[in-house]
Scaffold this active site. Structure first.
Site, short mmCIF file in Angstrom:
data_model
loop_
_atom_site.label_atom_id
_atom_site.label_comp_id
_atom_site.label_asym_id
_atom_site.label_seq_id
_atom_site.Cartn_x
_atom_site.Cartn_y
_atom_site.Cartn_z
N TYR A 11 -25.43 5.00 -24.12
CA TYR A 11 -24.45 4.99 -25.20
C TYR A 11 -25.09 4.64 -26.54
O TYR A 11 -24.40 4.33 -27.50
CB TYR A 11 -23.31 4.01 -24.88
CG TYR A 11 -22.37 4.53 -23.81
CD1 TYR A 11 -22.86 5.26 -22.74
CD2 TYR A 11 -21.01 4.30 -23.87
CE1 TYR A 11 -22.02 5.74 -21.76
CE2 TYR A 11 -20.16 4.78 -22.90
CZ TYR A 11 -20.67 5.50 -21.84
OH TYR A 11 -19.84 5.98 -20.86
N ASP A 33 -25.43 4.55 -6.06
CA ASP A 33 -24.73 5.54 -5.23
C ASP A 33 -24.25 4.90 -3.92
O ASP A 33 -23.08 5.01 -3.53
CB ASP A 33 -25.57 6.81 -4.99
CG ASP A 33 -27.06 6.55 -4.91
OD1 ASP A 33 -27.47 5.38 -5.00
OD2 ASP A 33 -27.84 7.51 -4.75
#
Ligand code: NAI
Length: 342
Positions: free
Chosen positions: A125, A206
């Site tokens: 970001y 994950d």
């Protein structure tokens, strides 16, 4: 109780409806707040201001605290996110998002009690994107030693103050060895040197997400870098009833901005159907923060009263449509108000 000046940003889409419902509940509960209204997002643009007006930033710096509705960000074009700009300009480096199972809200799990702590100023970001050559673009993921260290320290201090038992860092340091590697290394250091009594665990994101949707009760605090924290916040919202019930705070060393995890939900805006609860819960976090920073415990009392009342409303099946109920935004606020003195 002295009156506190708090900046109120209504935001876009469902923002004005949910902020109006929330300020009504706070006023009815006796929170002694003087709202100082400022604009940001499309609402500011429409009034001829910059999308993130300097006067809004100045007001938050002056008063130190804001309650904010969501602001729309165009997808794939246009201005950069007002929310990201605000967090960076004010150095609100810790996003705190408590996610808990609620009375009367039936989901697959009944034992979710997780606090997400998201690094709010770095990672992907950073907004550094460019076209390397026609047809090839890149985005830069930034991690600094200082940024990783301060969010880790913030998370461990929070865990200690709130008597939480464990911090799990979700990462992908097997692939992003430098950036995510730095993130977990700083967390390990802070754990070993400063907070050895809090249990510490790491999970590759994950596999961590798989564990999260199978058995969320095993997690206590999740510490994540910016993008992972953004994604996992919405995933966790799905475990407890959706985006209408997950609050948030963006906290720095000098200021704090309280806002729900959800966005401006343009498809349901203006219809009096949005759930104001996520922003109301954010306002309760704001009252707790005020009690901490001002030493005035009456803010805690008002926050507790509001929390008891919305828990009771949900338990009584007074719910908005996203939770399977029939109440509109304003009617849900009224249902909470009815229970304030119960
Ligand atoms: P969103 O959170 O606005 O909506 C996603 C889904 O959740 C929609 O189906 C919506 O109807 C539902 N929903 C969200 N909040 C709800 C509520 N309070 N009550 C009932 N249903 C609710 O996410 P989306 O659609 O991806 O983003 C819309 C806009 O919001 C975008 O411009 C995005 O950039 C912005 N956004 C702003 C944020 C902020 O201001 N902090 C955070 C996230 C998105």
């Amino acid at each position: 109780m002295t009156s506190e000046k708090i900046v109120l940003i209504e935001g876009d889409g469902i923002g004005p409806e949910v902020t109006s419902a929330v300020t009504k509940v706070l006023d009815a509960a006796g929170a002694n707040i003087e709202w100082v209204k400022h604009h940001a997002g499309l609402a500011a643009l429409e009034l001829g201001h910059d999308v993130m007006p300097q006067e809004t930033i100045d007001a938050i710096q002056q008063h130190g605290i804001a309650l904010k509705g969501p602001c729309t960000t165009p997808v794939g074009e246009g201005f950069s996110s007002v929310n990201v700009q605000l967090r960076k300009k004010l150095n609100l480096y810790a996003a705190v998002r408590p996610v808990r199972s609620l009375p009367g809200v039936k989901t697959r799990f009944s034992d979710v009690d997780i606090v997400i702590i998201r690094e709010n100023t770095e990672g992907l970001y950073s907004g550094v994107e460019n076209e390397v050559t026609p047809g090839v673009v890149m985005s830069m993921k930034v991690a600094s030693e200082k940024g990783c260290e301060r969010i880790a320290r913030w998370a461990f201090r929070y865990a200690t103050q709130r008597e939480r038992r464990q911090i799990t860092v979700f990462h992908k340091a097997n692939i992003m060895k430098l950036t995510d590697g730095l993130f977990i290394r700083q967390a390990q250091l802070i754990h070993q040197k400063e907070y050895p009594n809090i249990q510490y665990e790491e999970a590759i994101i994950d596999a961590g997400c798989m564990r999260l949707v199978q058995d969320p009760g095993q997690f206590d605090i999740l510490l994540l870098e910016n993008l992972y924290g953004d994604v996992v916040s919405d995933l966790c919202a799905g475990l407890v009833g959706g985006l209408g019930v997950v609050p948030g705070a963006n906290i720095g060393d000098e200021q704090a901005v309280f806002e729900a995890v959800h966005g401006s939900a343009p498809t349901i805006a203006g219809q009096d159907i949005a759930n104001p609860l996520a922003l109301l819960m954010s306002a309760v976090m704001m009252l707790n923060y005020l009690a901490d920073t001002t030493g005035d415990s009456s803010h805690l009392t008002v926050g507790e009263k509001i929390k008891r009342s919305y828990d009771q409303a949900l338990a009584d099946d007074a719910k908005t449509r996203d939770l399977g109920g029939e109440l509109g935004t304003a009617a849900f606020a009224d249902a909470v108000i009815e229970r304030l003195n119960g």
